[in-house]
Design a protein around this motif. Structure first.
Motif, PDB file in Angstrom:
ATOM      1  N   GLU A   1       0.836  -1.199   0.000  1.00  0.00           N
ATOM      2  CA  GLU A   1       0.000   0.000   0.000  1.00  0.00           C
ATOM      3  C   GLU A   1       0.873   1.252   0.000  1.00  0.00           C
ATOM      4  OE1 GLU A   1      -3.382   2.208  -0.254  1.00  0.00           O
ATOM      5  OE2 GLU A   1      -3.217   0.028  -0.435  1.00  0.00           O
TER       6      GLU A   1
ATOM      7  N   LEU B   1       1.115   4.201  -2.870  1.00  0.00           N
ATOM      8  CA  LEU B   1       0.940   5.627  -2.559  1.00  0.00           C
ATOM      9  C   LEU B   1       2.161   6.443  -3.002  1.00  0.00           C
ATOM     10  CD1 LEU B   1      -0.655   5.269   0.998  1.00  0.00           C
ATOM     11  CD2 LEU B   1      -1.821   6.059  -1.079  1.00  0.00           C
TER      12      LEU B   1
ATOM     13  N   GLU C   1      -6.562   6.870   5.655  1.00  0.00           N
ATOM     14  CA  GLU C   1      -6.406   8.310   5.424  1.00  0.00           C
ATOM     15  C   GLU C   1      -5.228   8.885   6.225  1.00  0.00           C
ATOM     16  OE1 GLU C   1      -9.862   7.737   8.376  1.00  0.00           O
ATOM     17  OE2 GLU C   1      -9.131   6.826   6.509  1.00  0.00           O
TER      18      GLU C   1
ATOM     19  N   GLN D   1      -2.112   7.797   4.291  1.00  0.00           N
ATOM     20  CA  GLN D   1      -1.924   8.646   3.100  1.00  0.00           C
ATOM     21  C   GLN D   1      -1.232   9.949   3.465  1.00  0.00           C
ATOM     22  OE1 GLN D   1      -6.082   8.675   2.012  1.00  0.00           O
ATOM     23  NE2 GLN D   1      -5.759   7.262   0.309  1.00  0.00           N
TER      24      GLN D   1
ATOM     25  N   ARG E   1       2.524  11.214   2.255  1.00  0.00           N
ATOM     26  CA  ARG E   1       2.742  12.517   1.607  1.00  0.00           C
ATOM     27  C   ARG E   1       3.860  13.300   2.294  1.00  0.00           C
ATOM     28  NH1 ARG E   1      -2.950  12.634   0.942  1.00  0.00           N
ATOM     29  NH2 ARG E   1      -3.241  13.886   2.828  1.00  0.00           N
TER      30      ARG E   1
END
Length: 202
Positions: free
Chosen positions: A16, A20, A180, A183, A187
């Motif tokens: 995952e 991302l 979330e 994520q 970032r």
């Protein structure tokens, strides 16, 4: 170019995180995928595996019968070493080709499940470890991959310990969190990787 090693225990969520990172712009080099490609039908790699282990490791369609080969090598350390001596150099060479083809300012992420086990950390500018608790790993393997708890524990036990992976980490992404939150964390890590890549290419 920034060369990043990405690893994590089974069920920790490494796939995952790699997905991302690709969404953010990373160039992904997936060691598992390359390991399958280098022993595909018609390759020198598959011919070498058959030379070493016999035609019994082939499926009816001429492809490699992975479960059959696995049952041979994982019960015998010497045979596993023979297989690794065939596959690892081919994976390394192909990974190097893909890395050379990437742009000079790229962040190249090498997704390497056995990075800690094989002592590969020195090959990278930076190592990211995706970490999750044992309980989270077990839950994902049983609930999402359909493994029995016994199988899941055996697979986890065959890998490096959590502590051994964390020892080699420059960056740890804690994945005991909802998607979330993950994520957001990815970032933040990506922003740091881009900053370092720019510094490396100047």
């Amino acid at each position: 170019m920034l060369k990043v090693g990405l690893t994590g225990g089974i069920g920790a969520g490494k796939s995952e995180v790699s997905r991302l990172l690709v969404e953010q712009g990373a160039v992904l080099i997936d060691a598992d995928r390359i390991a399958r490609e280098v022993v595909a039908p018609g390759t020198a790699g598959l011919a070498a595996v058959v030379d070493a282990f016999g035609e019994g490791v082939l499926a009816e369609d001429g492809s490699l019968d992975r479960p059959k080969l696995g049952s041979i090598v994982f019960a015998d350390a010497e045979k596993l070493a023979v297989l690794n001596s065939i596959v690892h150099p081919l994976v390394g060479a192909r990974s190097h080709e893909l890395e050379e083809a990437a742009a000079e300012d790229s962040v190249v992420v090498h997704d390497v499940p056995l990075l800690a086990e094989n002592g590969l950390a020195p090959l990278y500018d930076l190592v990211i470890v995706v970490d999750a608790s044992t309980e989270t790993q077990l839950d994902r393997l049983v609930r999402l991959r359909g493994m029995t708890e016994e199988d899941a524990r055996a697979r986890m036990a065959a890998q490096a310990t959590r502590d051994k992976r964390l020892e080699i980490a420059d960056v740890v992404i804690d994945n005991d969190v909802p998607l979330e939150v993950l994520q957001r964390r990815v970032r933040d890590v990506w922003a740091e990787l881009v900053r370092r890549a720019r510094g490396a290419s100047e």
